[in-house]
Scaffold this motif. Sequence first.
Motif, PDB file in Angstrom:
ATOM      1  N   UNK A   5       0.721  -0.836   0.123  1.00 26.25           N
ATOM      2  CA  UNK A   5      -0.339   0.041   0.163  1.00 26.25           C
ATOM      3  C   UNK A   5       0.917   1.483   0.180  1.00 26.25           C
ATOM      4  N   UNK A   6       1.795   1.709   0.983  1.00 22.16           N
ATOM      5  CA  UNK A   6       2.564   2.239   1.195  1.00 22.16           C
ATOM      6  C   UNK A   6       3.361   3.253  -0.310  1.00 22.16           C
ATOM      7  N   UNK A   7       3.830   1.715  -0.816  1.00 20.04           N
ATOM      8  CA  UNK A   7       4.754   1.708  -2.000  1.00 20.04           C
ATOM      9  C   UNK A   7       3.983   1.962  -3.193  1.00 20.04           C
ATOM     10  N   UNK A   8       2.680   2.185  -3.379  1.00 17.21           N
ATOM     11  CA  UNK A   8       1.249   1.859  -4.471  1.00 17.21           C
ATOM     12  C   UNK A   8       0.232   2.533  -3.925  1.00 17.21           C
ATOM     13  N   UNK A   9       0.523   3.855  -3.422  1.00 17.29           N
ATOM     14  CA  UNK A   9      -0.194   4.468  -2.796  1.00 17.29           C
ATOM     15  C   UNK A   9      -1.374   5.207  -4.338  1.00 17.29           C
ATOM     16  N   UNK A  10      -0.775   5.638  -4.738  1.00  8.14           N
ATOM     17  CA  UNK A  10      -1.539   5.639  -6.194  1.00  8.14           C
ATOM     18  C   UNK A  10      -2.896   5.216  -6.532  1.00  8.14           C
ATOM     19  N   UNK A  11      -2.483   4.466  -7.084  1.00  9.36           N
ATOM     20  CA  UNK A  11      -2.707   2.600  -7.311  1.00  9.36           C
ATOM     21  C   UNK A  11      -4.160   2.414  -6.272  1.00  9.36           C
ATOM     22  N   UNK A  12      -4.117   2.025  -5.349  1.00  6.33           N
ATOM     23  CA  UNK A  12      -4.496   2.066  -3.897  1.00  6.33           C
ATOM     24  C   UNK A  12      -6.012   2.602  -4.078  1.00  6.33           C
ATOM     25  N   UNK A  13      -5.679   4.400  -4.192  1.00  3.53           N
ATOM     26  CA  UNK A  13      -6.477   5.228  -4.607  1.00  3.53           C
ATOM     27  C   UNK A  13      -7.347   5.317  -5.400  1.00  3.53           C
ATOM     28  N   UNK A  14      -6.577   4.508  -6.601  1.00  2.00           N
ATOM     29  CA  UNK A  14      -7.260   4.927  -7.915  1.00  2.00           C
ATOM     30  C   UNK A  14      -8.415   3.656  -7.956  1.00  2.00           C
ATOM     31  N   UNK A  15      -7.961   2.401  -6.971  1.00  2.00           N
ATOM     32  CA  UNK A  15      -8.774   1.924  -7.041  1.00  2.00           C
ATOM     33  C   UNK A  15      -9.843   1.677  -6.050  1.00  2.00           C
ATOM     34  N   UNK A  16      -9.538   2.532  -4.741  1.00  2.00           N
ATOM     35  CA  UNK A  16     -10.748   3.086  -4.067  1.00  2.00           C
ATOM     36  C   UNK A  16     -11.920   2.954  -5.588  1.00  2.00           C
ATOM     37  N   UNK A  17     -11.076   4.860  -5.987  1.00  2.00           N
ATOM     38  CA  UNK A  17     -12.237   5.326  -6.766  1.00  2.00           C
ATOM     39  C   UNK A  17     -12.782   4.509  -8.055  1.00  2.00           C
ATOM     40  N   UNK A  18     -12.065   3.685  -8.625  1.00  2.00           N
ATOM     41  CA  UNK A  18     -12.826   2.417  -9.183  1.00  2.00           C
ATOM     42  C   UNK A  18     -14.565   1.837  -8.898  1.00  2.00           C
ATOM     43  N   UNK A  19     -14.156   1.470  -7.701  1.00  2.00           N
ATOM     44  CA  UNK A  19     -14.774   0.578  -6.909  1.00  2.00           C
ATOM     45  C   UNK A  19     -16.389   1.656  -5.812  1.00  2.00           C
ATOM     46  N   UNK A  20     -16.168   3.037  -5.918  1.00  2.00           N
ATOM     47  CA  UNK A  20     -16.437   4.201  -5.469  1.00  2.00           C
ATOM     48  C   UNK A  20     -16.986   4.272  -4.003  1.00  2.00           C
ATOM     49  N   UNK A  21     -16.170   4.197  -2.932  1.00  2.00           N
ATOM     50  CA  UNK A  21     -15.037   3.610  -1.881  1.00  2.00           C
ATOM     51  C   UNK A  21     -14.358   4.983  -1.579  1.00  2.00           C
ATOM     52  N   UNK A  22     -14.594   5.914  -0.670  1.00  2.00           N
ATOM     53  CA  UNK A  22     -13.991   7.024  -0.361  1.00  2.00           C
ATOM     54  C   UNK A  22     -12.853   6.937   1.204  1.00  2.00           C
ATOM     55  N   UNK A  23     -11.501   6.557   0.956  1.00  2.00           N
ATOM     56  CA  UNK A  23     -10.829   6.110   1.617  1.00  2.00           C
ATOM     57  C   UNK A  23      -9.530   7.206   2.091  1.00  2.00           C
ATOM     58  N   UNK A  24      -9.144   7.870   3.413  1.00  2.00           N
ATOM     59  CA  UNK A  24      -8.637   8.591   3.378  1.00  2.00           C
ATOM     60  C   UNK A  24      -6.460   7.382   3.479  1.00  2.00           C
ATOM     61  N   UNK A  25      -6.677   7.365   1.881  1.00  2.00           N
ATOM     62  CA  UNK A  25      -5.552   6.919   1.874  1.00  2.00           C
ATOM     63  C   UNK A  25      -4.025   6.952   2.367  1.00  2.00           C
ATOM     64  N   UNK A  26      -4.228   8.830   1.994  1.00  2.00           N
ATOM     65  CA  UNK A  26      -3.105   9.142   2.668  1.00  2.00           C
ATOM     66  C   UNK A  26      -2.535   9.109   3.811  1.00  2.00           C
ATOM     67  N   UNK A  27      -3.831   9.504   5.186  1.00  2.00           N
ATOM     68  CA  UNK A  27      -3.767   9.462   6.078  1.00  2.00           C
ATOM     69  C   UNK A  27      -3.316   8.318   6.479  1.00  2.00           C
ATOM     70  N   UNK A  28      -3.772   7.375   5.974  1.00  2.00           N
ATOM     71  CA  UNK A  28      -3.559   5.672   6.499  1.00  2.00           C
ATOM     72  C   UNK A  28      -1.649   5.264   5.896  1.00  2.00           C
TER      73      UNK A  28
END
Length: 417
Positions: free
Chosen positions: A7-30
Motif C-alpha cells: 500500500x505504501x509503495x503503491x499509494x496512487x494505485x490504491x487510491x484509483x482502486x478505491x475510486x473505481x469501487x466508489x469507496x472514499x478511504x483516506x489512503x494518504x492518512x493511512x
Amino acid sequence: MLDLKFVTLNKELIKENCRKRGLQIDVDLLVELVKERSKIKTRIDELRRQMNELAQSVQGAELQEERRNRARELKLEEKELAQQLDEISNKVDKIANTLPNILDERVPVGGEENNLILRKVGEPKKFDFTVRTHDEIGLKTGIIDIQRGVKLAKSRFYCLKNEAVMLRIALIRMFSKHLKEQGFQLVAPPVLAKERTLFTSGYLPFAEKDNFVISGEDLSLIGTSEQSLLGMHMDEILTKLPVLYLGDSLCFRTEVGSAGRDVHGIFRVHQFYKLEQIVLCHPDEAEYWHLKCLENEEWLLKELQIPYQVVLTASKDLSPAGKIKYDIEAWFPGQNRYREVTSNTNLGDFQTRRGNIRFKIDGQKGYPHSISATGFCDRHILAILENYQQKDGSVRIPEKLVPFMDGIETIPALERM
C-alpha cells in the motif's frame, strides 16, 4: 487484507482502486500513519537497546545513581511511546481493514449497469398461456407458504412444503454427486461464527449491516458457509493444495437496504439454503479453479435445461473482498428477465491474509488464493417452477432431476385453492 508495504509503495494505485469501487478511504492518512508507526517502533527498539546496555555495563559505585536515573528516563519514554504505538496501530487497522481488494484488470468500471454479459446459453421457452411467477405457482401447487412463514416469523420468511422440499434435497444430491467426483469434500459447518471468522472472509466490516448478531455473544448467523469454511483454517499452515470444500448450510441475511426490492415471492429473503464451492489453492492455479467452479455452476443449469447468461460484474457491483466475479443469471419467465442464481468470486490472497492462512509446500511458502462460488441455492427451485410450469398450474420435473426425486415427474396443482 492488503499488505501495508504494498500500500505504501503503491499509494496512487490504491487510491484509483478505491475510486473505481466508489469507496472514499483516506489512503494518504493511512500511509502517513504507517510511516509514523514505523518511526515509533524504531525508537522503541533503540530505547530497549540502550536499556540493555545499561543493565550489562560495569560501573563504579559513584555512577550507580546516574545509571538508575538514566534507566528510569528510558523506561518512561518507552512507556509513553508504547501507548502512542497502540493508538496509531488502532488507527492504522481501522483504515486498513476497510481497504478493498485490488481489482482484476478485466473488471469493467462502473455500477450494475456496466456489468458485461459474456454469453447466453439456451433459448427462453415460449408459452401458449399467461405465465405465473414462482409465488403464484407455489400457491397453486401448495408447496410454498409465504403467509404462514410471515405469521410465525416476519416478512421475507416462508415455508417450503412437500415437493418443494424434495426439490431442494434432489438438487443438493445432484450437485453434491457431481462435485464429489472432482474431489470436493462435503462439509456442513456451524451456522454461527465468531467475529474474527466473519472478518477473515471479508464479510466484516464491509457487510456489517447485513449481519444477524446474537445479543451478548461473540457469535453471528452466517451469511454463507464460505465464512465458516475459511474459519476452519485460520492460523494454519497448509501442506497440501488445493483444499476443495462444498459447504452445505442455511444462510441468514438481514437484507438491510433492500426495502421495496423483490417484495413479491421469495426471491430476496432472510433465510435460504445454499451449497458453496470453496477452494484454497496455489496462486498460480487460482484462474483455473475460478473457471472450474464456473463450469460446475453452468453444468447444473445445463442439466436442468434452464436458459441462463454469464455476467462479468462491474467494479461497484463487486464485493470489496473480490478481485473478479462472475454471476450466472437464470431466465425467469414469470418476471420476463434474467435473475442472479449464483456468483463466483476470485478473492486472491485477500481472505487468507486476514485469517493468517498460509501454505508451505516443497520449499515454497505464502498465502493461498481463495475462490468462493455458489453451487446451488433455493433460487434454482424458483427457476424450475417458472420454467417448467404447465397451463393447469402443475410443474414438470426436469428430466435429469427425476431420478433424484424418487421418480416423481410432475408436481400437481391443487384441485381447490
